[in-house]
Design a protein around this motif. Structure first.
Motif, PDB file in Angstrom:
ATOM      1  N   TRP A  89      -0.400   6.319  21.402  1.00  0.00           N
ATOM      2  CA  TRP A  89       0.787   5.873  21.575  1.00  0.00           C
ATOM      3  C   TRP A  89       0.841   4.234  21.138  1.00  0.00           C
ATOM      4  CZ3 TRP A  89       5.897   5.478  21.811  1.00  0.00           C
ATOM      5  CH2 TRP A  89       6.432   4.470  22.710  1.00  0.00           C
ATOM      6  N   ASP A  90      -0.098   3.531  21.548  1.00  0.00           N
ATOM      7  CA  ASP A  90      -0.415   2.026  21.430  1.00  0.00           C
ATOM      8  C   ASP A  90      -0.631   1.575  19.741  1.00  0.00           C
ATOM      9  OD1 ASP A  90       0.283  -0.161  22.702  1.00  0.00           O
ATOM     10  OD2 ASP A  90      -1.680  -0.947  23.004  1.00  0.00           O
ATOM     11  N   GLY A  91      -0.961   2.761  18.856  1.00  0.00           N
ATOM     12  CA  GLY A  91      -1.124   2.361  17.815  1.00  0.00           C
ATOM     13  C   GLY A  91      -0.208   2.755  16.729  1.00  0.00           C
ATOM     14  N   LEU A  92       1.099   3.389  17.391  1.00  0.00           N
ATOM     15  CA  LEU A  92       2.176   3.858  16.437  1.00  0.00           C
ATOM     16  C   LEU A  92       2.660   2.641  15.476  1.00  0.00           C
ATOM     17  CD1 LEU A  92       4.064   6.237  18.727  1.00  0.00           C
ATOM     18  CD2 LEU A  92       2.784   6.802  16.712  1.00  0.00           C
ATOM     19  N   ILE A  93       3.222   1.570  16.303  1.00  0.00           N
ATOM     20  CA  ILE A  93       3.985   0.465  15.510  1.00  0.00           C
ATOM     21  C   ILE A  93       2.750  -0.081  14.590  1.00  0.00           C
ATOM     22  CG2 ILE A  93       4.969  -1.754  15.614  1.00  0.00           C
ATOM     23  CD1 ILE A  93       6.888  -0.587  17.907  1.00  0.00           C
ATOM     24  N   PRO A  94       1.483  -0.556  14.785  1.00  0.00           N
ATOM     25  CA  PRO A  94       0.700  -0.932  14.052  1.00  0.00           C
ATOM     26  C   PRO A  94       0.400   0.057  12.855  1.00  0.00           C
ATOM     27  CG  PRO A  94      -0.096  -1.323  16.145  1.00  0.00           C
ATOM     28  CD  PRO A  94       1.070  -0.489  16.474  1.00  0.00           C
ATOM     29  N   ALA A  95       0.423   1.187  12.948  1.00  0.00           N
ATOM     30  CA  ALA A  95       0.028   2.028  11.946  1.00  0.00           C
ATOM     31  C   ALA A  95       1.195   2.136  11.089  1.00  0.00           C
ATOM     32  CB  ALA A  95      -0.027   3.499  12.227  1.00  0.00           C
ATOM     33  N   LEU A  96       2.453   1.891  11.629  1.00  0.00           N
ATOM     34  CA  LEU A  96       3.713   2.072  10.651  1.00  0.00           C
ATOM     35  C   LEU A  96       3.692   0.469   9.798  1.00  0.00           C
ATOM     36  CD1 LEU A  96       6.683   3.069   9.937  1.00  0.00           C
ATOM     37  CD2 LEU A  96       7.663   1.718  11.754  1.00  0.00           C
ATOM     38  N   LEU A  97       3.404  -0.476  10.358  1.00  0.00           N
ATOM     39  CA  LEU A  97       3.305  -1.848   9.914  1.00  0.00           C
ATOM     40  C   LEU A  97       2.269  -1.763   8.722  1.00  0.00           C
ATOM     41  CD1 LEU A  97       3.764  -4.159  12.931  1.00  0.00           C
ATOM     42  CD2 LEU A  97       5.555  -3.502  11.234  1.00  0.00           C
ATOM     43  N   ASN A  98       1.268  -1.096   9.017  1.00  0.00           N
ATOM     44  CA  ASN A  98       0.156  -0.791   7.840  1.00  0.00           C
ATOM     45  C   ASN A  98       0.550  -0.274   6.571  1.00  0.00           C
ATOM     46  OD1 ASN A  98      -1.814  -2.358   9.381  1.00  0.00           O
ATOM     47  ND2 ASN A  98      -2.863  -0.706  10.175  1.00  0.00           N
ATOM     48  N   GLY A  99       1.717   0.417   6.810  1.00  0.00           N
ATOM     49  CA  GLY A  99       2.057   1.430   5.678  1.00  0.00           C
ATOM     50  C   GLY A  99       1.336   2.644   5.616  1.00  0.00           C
ATOM     51  N   ASN A 100       0.631   3.132   6.809  1.00  0.00           N
ATOM     52  CA  ASN A 100       0.153   4.473   6.997  1.00  0.00           C
ATOM     53  C   ASN A 100       1.180   5.610   6.961  1.00  0.00           C
ATOM     54  OD1 ASN A 100      -2.260   3.148   6.806  1.00  0.00           O
ATOM     55  ND2 ASN A 100      -2.970   3.402   8.930  1.00  0.00           N
ATOM     56  N   TYR A 101       2.217   5.123   7.361  1.00  0.00           N
ATOM     57  CA  TYR A 101       3.503   6.007   7.819  1.00  0.00           C
ATOM     58  C   TYR A 101       4.754   5.506   7.148  1.00  0.00           C
ATOM     59  CZ  TYR A 101      -0.055   8.448  10.371  1.00  0.00           C
ATOM     60  OH  TYR A 101      -1.451   8.791  10.640  1.00  0.00           O
ATOM     61  N   ASP A 102       5.708   6.365   6.977  1.00  0.00           N
ATOM     62  CA  ASP A 102       7.078   6.211   6.787  1.00  0.00           C
ATOM     63  C   ASP A 102       7.910   5.918   7.818  1.00  0.00           C
ATOM     64  OD1 ASP A 102       6.880   6.407   3.713  1.00  0.00           O
ATOM     65  OD2 ASP A 102       6.568   8.788   4.186  1.00  0.00           O
ATOM     66  N   CYS A 103       7.719   6.469   8.819  1.00  0.00           N
ATOM     67  CA  CYS A 103       8.457   6.346  10.084  1.00  0.00           C
ATOM     68  C   CYS A 103       7.749   6.996  11.296  1.00  0.00           C
ATOM     69  CB  CYS A 103       9.688   7.024  10.092  1.00  0.00           C
ATOM     70  SG  CYS A 103       9.860   9.013   9.819  1.00  0.00           S
ATOM     71  N   LEU A 104       8.356   6.443  12.555  1.00  0.00           N
ATOM     72  CA  LEU A 104       7.708   6.799  13.867  1.00  0.00           C
ATOM     73  C   LEU A 104       8.785   7.646  14.503  1.00  0.00           C
ATOM     74  CD1 LEU A 104       6.116   3.443  14.769  1.00  0.00           C
ATOM     75  CD2 LEU A 104       4.910   5.334  13.565  1.00  0.00           C
ATOM     76  N   ILE A 105       8.419   8.625  15.314  1.00  0.00           N
ATOM     77  CA  ILE A 105       9.227   9.592  16.097  1.00  0.00           C
ATOM     78  C   ILE A 105       8.639   9.727  17.349  1.00  0.00           C
ATOM     79  CG2 ILE A 105       9.309  11.651  15.022  1.00  0.00           C
ATOM     80  CD1 ILE A 105      12.425  11.926  15.991  1.00  0.00           C
ATOM     81  N   ALA A 106       8.852   9.252  18.527  1.00  0.00           N
ATOM     82  CA  ALA A 106       7.986   9.366  19.522  1.00  0.00           C
ATOM     83  C   ALA A 106       8.755   8.881  21.114  1.00  0.00           C
ATOM     84  CB  ALA A 106       6.802   8.682  19.553  1.00  0.00           C
ATOM     85  N   GLY A 107       9.956   9.277  21.101  1.00  0.00           N
ATOM     86  CA  GLY A 107      10.518   8.878  22.191  1.00  0.00           C
ATOM     87  C   GLY A 107      10.597   7.454  22.266  1.00  0.00           C
ATOM     88  N   ILE A 108      10.673   6.874  21.106  1.00  0.00           N
ATOM     89  CA  ILE A 108      10.679   5.256  21.218  1.00  0.00           C
ATOM     90  C   ILE A 108      12.032   4.635  21.693  1.00  0.00           C
ATOM     91  CG2 ILE A 108       9.934   3.270  19.876  1.00  0.00           C
ATOM     92  CD1 ILE A 108       8.437   5.156  18.049  1.00  0.00           C
ATOM     93  N   THR A 109      12.115   4.012  22.543  1.00  0.00           N
ATOM     94  CA  THR A 109      13.154   3.423  23.252  1.00  0.00           C
ATOM     95  C   THR A 109      13.512   1.993  22.198  1.00  0.00           C
ATOM     96  OG1 THR A 109      12.834   3.955  25.453  1.00  0.00           O
ATOM     97  CG2 THR A 109      14.250   1.920  25.002  1.00  0.00           C
TER      98      THR A 109
END
Ligand code: ARG
Length: 253
Positions: free
Chosen positions: A77-97
């Protein structure tokens, strides 16, 4: 003979063009990250290992509308936004408020789910709202809205301590073993947890906060994908597919 050859060349050309087109469309991949410890939005099926839940169905249908192959990784969970910012993913979906702080780092799609926080505590503990947490130890998943709410109470001197865990399961476990008094967490997740663990040991307190809204997170420099996701969401709503997914996971709610 000549005419037949000509026709078959034409057909062959048409087939080649069609194949090339569908290959080009099929080539797009939507790389998605989630944290699958958040039933009923994202969880790992115990038998098959598949990623299931409301969010998983929704993002797969979004991929369908956009003609993109959806690949989902289950990460911390705590790595989701960093992984997005790193360019590892196109998007995140995880019940994120969607919160103003997070909006400084990432863009969010239009809201796709309205949620609210609750307090989970032992049955018979007498804890049934945020005020009852005075003097108590509160367990949370780190850097969630439940953490932010508990930390605000701590800063105001209204709770004794906040224990931060990487997963929801660990936060719940802390209450079960008596290391913490309560968990502050999204209500639909508390409901699903109590349904999946029907021991009667824990209960939730219903809504205890203002409503919050979940969004799909996209990099700020990827407005094109953001627009595509929003239009796909609108299409799924217009076609009744969003409602069907909602019914599947939340019944008559
Ligand atoms: N909605 C809350 C937040 O955004 C909790 C989300 C936790 N999601 C998860 N997959 N563990 O802070």
């Amino acid at each position: 003979m000549f005419a037949v050859k000509k026709v078959s060349v034409l057909i062959l050309t048409a087939v080649l063009i069609l194949t090339a087109t569908s290959l080009a469309l099929g080539q797009g991949v939507l790389k998605v990250a989630t944290e699958a410890g958040f039933m009923p939005f994202e969880y790992v099926d115990a038998e098959t290992g598949a990623l299931l839940g409301f969010d998983m169905d929704l993002i797969r249908e979004i991929g369908n509308v956009l003609g993109l192959e959806v690949q989902i990784d289950n990460i911390a969970w705590d790595g989701l936004i960093p992984a997005l910012l790193n360019g590892n993913y196109d998007c995140l979906i995880a019940g994120i408020t969607i919160t103003p702080e997070r909006q400084e780092a990432v863009d969010f799609s239009d809201p796709y789910f309205e949620s609210v926080l609750t307090v989970v505590a032992k049955t018979g503990s007498g804890i049934s709202n945020l005020d009852d947490l005075a003097g108590k130890i509160v367990a949370v998943q780190i850097n969630t809205t439940g953490d932010f709410a508990a930390s605000d109470l701590f800063d105001a001197g209204d709770v004794k301590g906040v224990s931060r865990f990487d997963t929801v399961a660990d936060a719940m476990q802390a209450v079960i073993i008596g290391a913490a008094d309560a968990v502050v967490i999204d209500l639909p997740v508390a409901e699903a947890y109590l349904e999946a663990n029907p021991t009667g040991a824990l209960k939730h307190s219903g809504p205890v906060s203002d409503n919050e809204f979940y969004g799909i997170a996209v990099n700020k420099n990827n407005k094109e994908l953001l627009g595509q996701i929003n239009s796909a969401l609108a299409t799924l709503k217009a076609q009744g597919i969003y409602d069907a997914i909602y019914q599947k996971w939340f019944g008559g709610m």
